[in-house]
Motif scaffolding. Structure first.
Motif, PDB file in Angstrom:
ATOM      1  N   ALA A  27      44.121 110.519  89.235  1.00 31.26           N
ATOM      2  CA  ALA A  27      43.835 109.707  88.041  1.00 31.26           C
ATOM      3  C   ALA A  27      44.455 110.358  86.799  1.00 31.26           C
ATOM      4  O   ALA A  27      45.062 109.679  85.955  1.00 31.26           O
ATOM      5  N   THR A  28      44.332 111.680  86.720  1.00 34.81           N
ATOM      6  CA  THR A  28      44.917 112.378  85.569  1.00 34.81           C
ATOM      7  C   THR A  28      46.438 112.314  85.638  1.00 34.81           C
ATOM      8  O   THR A  28      47.111 112.129  84.622  1.00 34.81           O
ATOM      9  N   TRP A  29      46.977 112.448  86.842  1.00 46.08           N
ATOM     10  CA  TRP A  29      48.435 112.328  87.000  1.00 46.08           C
ATOM     11  C   TRP A  29      48.929 110.974  86.481  1.00 46.08           C
ATOM     12  O   TRP A  29      49.943 110.897  85.778  1.00 46.08           O
ATOM     13  N   THR A  30      48.224 109.922  86.793  1.00 49.48           N
ATOM     14  CA  THR A  30      48.628 108.590  86.324  1.00 49.48           C
ATOM     15  C   THR A  30      48.690 108.547  84.797  1.00 49.48           C
ATOM     16  O   THR A  30      49.619 107.982  84.212  1.00 49.48           O
ATOM     17  N   ALA A  31      47.702 109.190  84.164  1.00 51.11           N
ATOM     18  CA  ALA A  31      47.686 109.233  82.688  1.00 51.11           C
ATOM     19  C   ALA A  31      48.846 110.081  82.158  1.00 51.11           C
ATOM     20  O   ALA A  31      49.488 109.721  81.157  1.00 51.11           O
ATOM     21  N   VAL A  32      49.127 111.198  82.840  1.00 49.34           N
ATOM     22  CA  VAL A  32      50.244 112.058  82.430  1.00 49.34           C
ATOM     23  C   VAL A  32      51.569 111.310  82.595  1.00 49.34           C
ATOM     24  O   VAL A  32      52.436 111.333  81.708  1.00 49.34           O
ATOM     25  N   GLU A  33      51.715 110.612  83.709  1.00 47.67           N
ATOM     26  CA  GLU A  33      52.962 109.874  83.953  1.00 47.67           C
ATOM     27  C   GLU A  33      53.168 108.788  82.897  1.00 47.67           C
ATOM     28  O   GLU A  33      54.275 108.575  82.399  1.00 47.67           O
ATOM     29  N   GLN A  34      52.103 108.118  82.537  1.00 44.11           N
ATOM     30  CA  GLN A  34      52.192 107.078  81.509  1.00 44.11           C
ATOM     31  C   GLN A  34      52.611 107.684  80.164  1.00 44.11           C
ATOM     32  O   GLN A  34      53.462 107.136  79.455  1.00 44.11           O
ATOM     33  N   ALA A  35      52.008 108.841  79.844  1.00 44.48           N
ATOM     34  CA  ALA A  35      52.362 109.522  78.591  1.00 44.48           C
ATOM     35  C   ALA A  35      53.823 109.969  78.612  1.00 44.48           C
ATOM     36  O   ALA A  35      54.535 109.892  77.600  1.00 44.48           O
ATOM     37  N   PHE A  36      54.288 110.419  79.776  1.00 43.75           N
ATOM     38  CA  PHE A  36      55.691 110.837  79.950  1.00 43.75           C
ATOM     39  C   PHE A  36      56.634 109.666  79.666  1.00 43.75           C
ATOM     40  O   PHE A  36      57.640 109.813  78.961  1.00 43.75           O
ATOM     41  N   LEU A  37      56.291 108.502  80.181  1.00 35.60           N
ATOM     42  CA  LEU A  37      57.152 107.330  79.972  1.00 35.60           C
ATOM     43  C   LEU A  37      57.132 106.877  78.513  1.00 35.60           C
ATOM     44  O   LEU A  37      58.130 106.401  77.987  1.00 35.60           O
ATOM     45  N   THR A  38      56.002 107.047  77.866  1.00 35.04           N
ATOM     46  CA  THR A  38      55.882 106.620  76.466  1.00 35.04           C
ATOM     47  C   THR A  38      56.551 107.603  75.518  1.00 35.04           C
ATOM     48  O   THR A  38      57.302 107.198  74.619  1.00 35.04           O
ATOM     49  N   HIS A  39      56.277 108.893  75.696  1.00 31.26           N
ATOM     50  CA  HIS A  39      56.689 109.901  74.708  1.00 31.26           C
ATOM     51  C   HIS A  39      57.949 110.677  75.095  1.00 31.26           C
ATOM     52  O   HIS A  39      58.541 111.357  74.259  1.00 31.26           O
ATOM     53  N   ALA A  40      58.345 110.642  76.364  1.00 40.60           N
ATOM     54  CA  ALA A  40      59.585 111.232  76.890  1.00 40.60           C
ATOM     55  C   ALA A  40      59.604 112.769  76.918  1.00 40.60           C
ATOM     56  O   ALA A  40      60.361 113.347  77.689  1.00 40.60           O
ATOM     57  N   VAL A  41      58.800 113.416  76.079  1.00 37.77           N
ATOM     58  CA  VAL A  41      58.661 114.879  76.114  1.00 37.77           C
ATOM     59  C   VAL A  41      57.172 115.184  76.025  1.00 37.77           C
ATOM     60  O   VAL A  41      56.510 114.744  75.083  1.00 37.77           O
ATOM     61  N   LEU A  42      56.654 115.936  76.999  1.00 37.74           N
ATOM     62  CA  LEU A  42      55.237 116.325  76.971  1.00 37.74           C
ATOM     63  C   LEU A  42      55.143 117.843  76.936  1.00 37.74           C
ATOM     64  O   LEU A  42      55.747 118.534  77.763  1.00 37.74           O
ATOM     65  N   ILE A  43      54.378 118.337  75.981  1.00 42.70           N
ATOM     66  CA  ILE A  43      54.198 119.779  75.792  1.00 42.70           C
ATOM     67  C   ILE A  43      52.770 120.126  76.182  1.00 42.70           C
ATOM     68  O   ILE A  43      51.809 119.553  75.636  1.00 42.70           O
ATOM     69  N   PHE A  44      52.636 121.035  77.141  1.00 42.73           N
ATOM     70  CA  PHE A  44      51.324 121.459  77.640  1.00 42.73           C
ATOM     71  C   PHE A  44      51.135 122.928  77.269  1.00 42.73           C
ATOM     72  O   PHE A  44      51.612 123.819  77.992  1.00 42.73           O
ATOM     73  N   PRO A  45      50.457 123.232  76.186  1.00 42.78           N
ATOM     74  CA  PRO A  45      50.293 124.643  75.796  1.00 42.78           C
ATOM     75  C   PRO A  45      49.380 125.402  76.777  1.00 42.78           C
ATOM     76  O   PRO A  45      48.439 124.835  77.340  1.00 42.78           O
ATOM     77  N   GLY A  46      49.684 126.688  76.933  1.00 44.98           N
ATOM     78  CA  GLY A  46      48.773 127.613  77.613  1.00 44.98           C
ATOM     79  C   GLY A  46      48.436 127.310  79.055  1.00 44.98           C
ATOM     80  O   GLY A  46      47.323 127.586  79.504  1.00 44.98           O
ATOM     81  N   GLN A  47      49.381 126.819  79.834  1.00 49.54           N
ATOM     82  CA  GLN A  47      49.091 126.485  81.242  1.00 49.54           C
ATOM     83  C   GLN A  47      49.202 127.704  82.169  1.00 49.54           C
ATOM     84  O   GLN A  47      48.500 127.774  83.177  1.00 49.54           O
ATOM     85  N   HIS A  48      50.126 128.611  81.882  1.00 47.36           N
ATOM     86  CA  HIS A  48      50.327 129.815  82.710  1.00 47.36           C
ATOM     87  C   HIS A  48      50.413 129.460  84.198  1.00 47.36           C
ATOM     88  O   HIS A  48      49.678 130.007  85.027  1.00 47.36           O
ATOM     89  N   LEU A  49      51.298 128.545  84.550  1.00 43.14           N
ATOM     90  CA  LEU A  49      51.428 128.095  85.943  1.00 43.14           C
ATOM     91  C   LEU A  49      52.096 129.158  86.812  1.00 43.14           C
ATOM     92  O   LEU A  49      53.054 129.814  86.375  1.00 43.14           O
ATOM     93  N   SER A  50      51.625 129.291  88.039  1.00 39.24           N
ATOM     94  CA  SER A  50      52.364 130.073  89.041  1.00 39.24           C
ATOM     95  C   SER A  50      53.617 129.280  89.418  1.00 39.24           C
ATOM     96  O   SER A  50      53.708 128.074  89.147  1.00 39.24           O
ATOM     97  N   ASP A  51      54.569 129.953  90.075  1.00 41.22           N
ATOM     98  CA  ASP A  51      55.766 129.230  90.530  1.00 41.22           C
ATOM     99  C   ASP A  51      55.378 128.060  91.435  1.00 41.22           C
ATOM    100  O   ASP A  51      55.913 126.955  91.306  1.00 41.22           O
ATOM    101  N   ASP A  52      54.461 128.307  92.371  1.00 41.09           N
ATOM    102  CA  ASP A  52      54.067 127.247  93.304  1.00 41.09           C
ATOM    103  C   ASP A  52      53.450 126.063  92.567  1.00 41.09           C
ATOM    104  O   ASP A  52      53.694 124.904  92.910  1.00 41.09           O
ATOM    105  N   ALA A  53      52.643 126.346  91.547  1.00 40.76           N
ATOM    106  CA  ALA A  53      51.998 125.259  90.792  1.00 40.76           C
ATOM    107  C   ALA A  53      53.044 124.468  89.988  1.00 40.76           C
ATOM    108  O   ALA A  53      52.954 123.244  89.878  1.00 40.76           O
ATOM    109  N   GLN A  54      54.031 125.190  89.443  1.00 37.20           N
ATOM    110  CA  GLN A  54      55.086 124.477  88.696  1.00 37.20           C
ATOM    111  C   GLN A  54      55.898 123.589  89.643  1.00 37.20           C
ATOM    112  O   GLN A  54      56.245 122.446  89.300  1.00 37.20           O
TER     113      GLN A  54
END
Ligand SMILES: [Fe+2]
Length: 284
Positions: A27-54
């Motif tokens: 459900a959250t992915w759907t919202a993120v994808e919609q925001a991606f299509l609307t805004h074209a650039v999405l900035i997610f501060p402070g995620q600290h993703l591992s390589d696998d998560a990225q």
């Protein structure tokens, strides 16, 4: 956590908080994808993703384009594994210097990129930002004469061309993108495969518009980039370690900003392949 999407003051870009990209439910992915299509650039501060998560986040957008064989994430860095820094005349620095020109990723490949994910690991004390420019708003802002002039024009895209313009002559096959095939030809006006919006598909890799002399082509393309990459169509992000950004290569240009090469800048990049129906070159 509630997902919050806060648009920037520019025509593109939004800051997204209230989400853990390492644990993204559908459900959250759907919202993120919609925001991606609307805004074209999405900035997610402070995620600290591992390589696998990225990599897993990248897979949400589509197939991964492998810039290095069997790798779905690659460093973009001026620092070697032993901690020492690259010198300005080294090959890797020439590529990084090229990234400081406005471009869209993999337009020089037969299949251009759909999206790019970039995360910050080590950032310099100043500079080294990434900046994006909205090619949807740029197209909309063109006058009717220019729109009519470019409506049926195409350009070739080549990394050999763009690097040679900054004085870097790379050998064929020396790294990703320096292929020996004939360069792909792409229309100057791209229709977004999901939103249907028109955008300028230009940038430093584009050259050689058929029907124009090389000089006319360069003048037209340089003029379009200069016009397009102006406020309010640009947004610049100053990185902090842990930030993650994803952008839509189908409708934005981006560039890296300079920094003191005596400091380390370590980013990690995952590129999402375009789809054949919309990102395959019309000819080569
Ligand atoms: Fe890039």
């Amino acid at each position: 956590m509630a997902l919050t999407v806060k648009p920037t003051q520019a025509t593109l870009g939004a800051i997204v908080t209230g989400v853990n990209l390492a644990r993204l439910d559908d459900a959250t992915w759907t919202a993120v994808e919609q925001a991606f299509l609307t805004h074209a650039v999405l900035i997610f501060p402070g995620q600290h993703l591992s390589d696998d998560a990225q990599i897993a986040f990248g897979h949400r957008f589509g197939n991964i384009e492998q810039l290095v064989a069997d790798r779905e994430i690659v460093p973009i860095s001026n620092q070697r594994a032993d901690g020492t820094l690259l010198k300005d005349d080294e090959y890797g620095m020439q590529i990084m210097r090229g990234n400081e020109g406005w471009h869209t990723d993999s337009s020089y490949m037969k299949l251009a990129a759909k999206a790019s994910v970039l995360s910050a690991h080590v950032v310099p004390s100043e500079g080294g930002e990434t900046e994006w420019a909205d090619m949807r708003a740029a197209y909309d802002a063109l006058d009717d004469v220019t729109k009519a002039r470019i409506a049926n024009l195409s350009a070739y895209h080549s990394l050999h061309y763009s690097q040679s313009r900054i004085g870097h002559k790379a050998a064929v096959g020396s790294s990703y993108g320096f292929h020996n095939d004939s360069p792909p030809l792409r229309p100057l006006v791209k229709v977004h495969p999901v939103t249907g919006r028109k955008s300028l598909f230009i940038g430093r890799h584009a050259y050689g518009i058929p029907g124009l002399t090389p000089e006319e082509s360069e003048k037209l393309l340089d003029g379009l980039v200069t016009f397009a990459c102006q406020p309010p169509r640009t947004y610049k992000h100053s990185w902090s370690p842990g930030d993650v950004v994803v952008w839509d290569n189908r409708c934005v240009l981006h560039r890296a900003r300079p920094f003191d090469h005596g400091e380390a800048r370590v980013m990690r990049h995952t590129r999402i392949a375009g789809e054949a129906a919309s990102e395959l070159a019309i000819a080569s």
